[in-house]
Scaffold this active site. Structure first.
Site, mmCIF file in Angstrom:
data_model
loop_
_atom_site.group_PDB
_atom_site.id
_atom_site.type_symbol
_atom_site.label_atom_id
_atom_site.label_comp_id
_atom_site.label_asym_id
_atom_site.label_seq_id
_atom_site.Cartn_x
_atom_site.Cartn_y
_atom_site.Cartn_z
ATOM 1 N N GLY A 6 0.891 -1.335 -0.158
ATOM 2 C CA GLY A 6 0.021 0.038 -0.139
ATOM 3 C C GLY A 6 0.756 1.321 0.044
ATOM 4 N N ASP B 199 1.611 -0.964 -14.177
ATOM 5 C CA ASP B 199 2.210 -1.697 -13.143
ATOM 6 C C ASP B 199 2.540 -3.156 -13.400
ATOM 7 O OD1 ASP B 199 1.670 0.595 -11.887
ATOM 8 O OD2 ASP B 199 0.127 -0.191 -10.627
HETATM 9 C C1 GAF Z 1 -1.564 3.453 -10.663
HETATM 10 C C2 GAF Z 1 -2.334 2.650 -11.748
HETATM 11 F F1 GAF Z 1 -2.381 1.329 -11.290
HETATM 12 C C3 GAF Z 1 -1.662 2.663 -13.338
HETATM 13 O O1 GAF Z 1 -2.055 1.861 -14.329
HETATM 14 C C4 GAF Z 1 -1.396 4.080 -13.736
HETATM 15 O O2 GAF Z 1 -2.380 4.728 -14.128
HETATM 16 C C5 GAF Z 1 -0.679 4.896 -12.453
HETATM 17 O O3 GAF Z 1 -1.611 4.806 -11.256
HETATM 18 C C6 GAF Z 1 -0.534 6.315 -12.825
HETATM 19 O O4 GAF Z 1 0.281 6.575 -13.674
HETATM 20 O O5 GAF Z 1 -0.376 2.911 -10.310
#
Ligand code: GAF
Length: 349
Positions: A99, A149
């Site tokens: 988190g 991510d």
């Molecule tokens: C989070 C989301 F999971 C990603 O997909 C991305 O949008 C990010 O925020 C912002 O860049 O990590």
């Protein structure tokens, strides 16, 4: 026994660009979720972090609103894709903070994905793993994230940042200077990606695209922003400039110009803070302090709203800068902050 190590990630540049199919430049980092265990009939997993064991059988894939949903989500996707999988008996451990905005949820999803791939010989490609994990998060857990991510954790490469076009999913590896450290600073403020602020921005960004008649944010020129209503112009303008910055950072890294990389990162931070509204007093404090203490550049990383920030610092100074910022931060904020000195690392394996 099977053991899988799944890294966390930081995003160097290209924030909040992935849900309009823009550019991103993340790296997997050497903080890990570890999944150890063996094949079984059902799923029984002990989490060292939560100090609890969770159990489910494969015909019980309903949401619980706890950490086990990330595991269930992976099962749900793989089963709906027709893969023949069984259970796991094992435990989840590791040193990736949960988190903290370093993608602990995607890291867990990819750990489970890679474990099942190995245990049940699924032969999944890295791209399939990333896309299935994103689907688990979007459709099972219910978080409207982009691909950033999951892609970073699946495709990480030691010593490199990943340049990714989230539209075509074509990507390349950009060598990251070995004498520069990535200082990660966790503000101690947990963030909820499921929070409405993320979904709201995503909606405004998607509506801006529709309004402009464009498919991706890469296709929009700054001169067209004038056509948008003012709040949309403010938010979407940030995204358009951020896409351009990813390309600039890619070129500066290729030219070995770390000063320029740092300068663009800091500029990106103040743009996202002022125009996209996802920074916080804590993140801004870190960026200012890190710069004062000699970092090349600093910015929030990930979704924002608390979580973590990064700074690029000469390797031999990284520890000193981390300590000094932490001390100053402790005088001003009551949160349990932490810093980590990380390096670009290999993806899940
Ligand atoms: C989070 C989301 F999971 C990603 O997909 C991305 O949008 C990010 O925020 C912002 O860049 O990590």
């Amino acid at each position: 026994m099977i053991r899988v190590e799944s890294p966390g990630r930081v995003n160097l540049i290209g924030e909040h660009t992935d849900y309009t199919f823009g550019y991103v430049m993340p790296m997997a980092i050497n903080l890990y979720t570890i999944l150890e265990g063996e094949k079984a009939e059902v799923v029984t997993l002990y989490s060292e972090h939560f100090r609890e064991e969770k159990f489910f059988s494969l015909d019980q894939l309903y949401k619980e609103n706890t950490w086990i949903d990330y595991v269930k989500g992976v099962y749900w996707v793989l089963k709906s894709e027709g893969y023949n999988i069984g259970g796991i008996k094992g435990k989840i451990l590791g040193n990736l903070p949960i988190g903290a905005g370093l993608s602990s949820s995607a890291s867990l999803e990819l750990a489970v994905m890679a474990f099942l791939d190995k245990a049940y010989s699924l032969n999944l490609s890295r791209l399939e793993m990333a896309l299935f994990a994103k689907k688990a998060e979007n459709e099972f857990v219910g978080v409207p994230c982009g691909i950033l991510d999951q892609f970073a954790i699946a495709f990480g490469k030691k010593g490199h940042a990943i340049f990714l076009d989230t539209d075509t999913l074509s990507y390349g590896y950009i060598p990251f200077p070995s004498d520069v450290s990535v200082l990660v600073f966790y503000t101690g403020v947990k963030r909820e990606l499921a929070s409405s602020a993320y979904a709201e921005r995503r909606k405004i960004a998607e509506e801006s695209l529709r309004f402009l008649g464009k498919r991706t944010s890469k296709d929009v020129d700054e001169s067209e922003l004038i056509k948008l209503p003012s709040l949309y112009r403010k938010f979407f303008g940030y995204i358009v400039r951020e896409n351009r910055r990813v390309l600039e950072v890619r070129d500066a890294l290729k030219n070995g110009n770390i000063e320029e990389v740092g300068e663009i990162l800091t500029r990106a931070h103040w743009d996202i803070a002022r125009n996209y509204g996802v920074s916080s007093e804590e993140l801004d404090f870190f960026v200012r302090k890190a710069r004062e203490l000699g970092a090349y550049g600093a910015r929030l990383t990930g979704a924002g709203f608390g979580g973590s920030a990064i700074a690029l610092v000469d390797k031999e100074k990284a520890e000193e800068v981390g300590k000094a910022v932490l001390e100053e931060y402790g005088k001003k904020f009551p949160w349990k902050a932490k810093y980590f000195i990380v390096e670009p690392s290999d993806g899940v394996g």
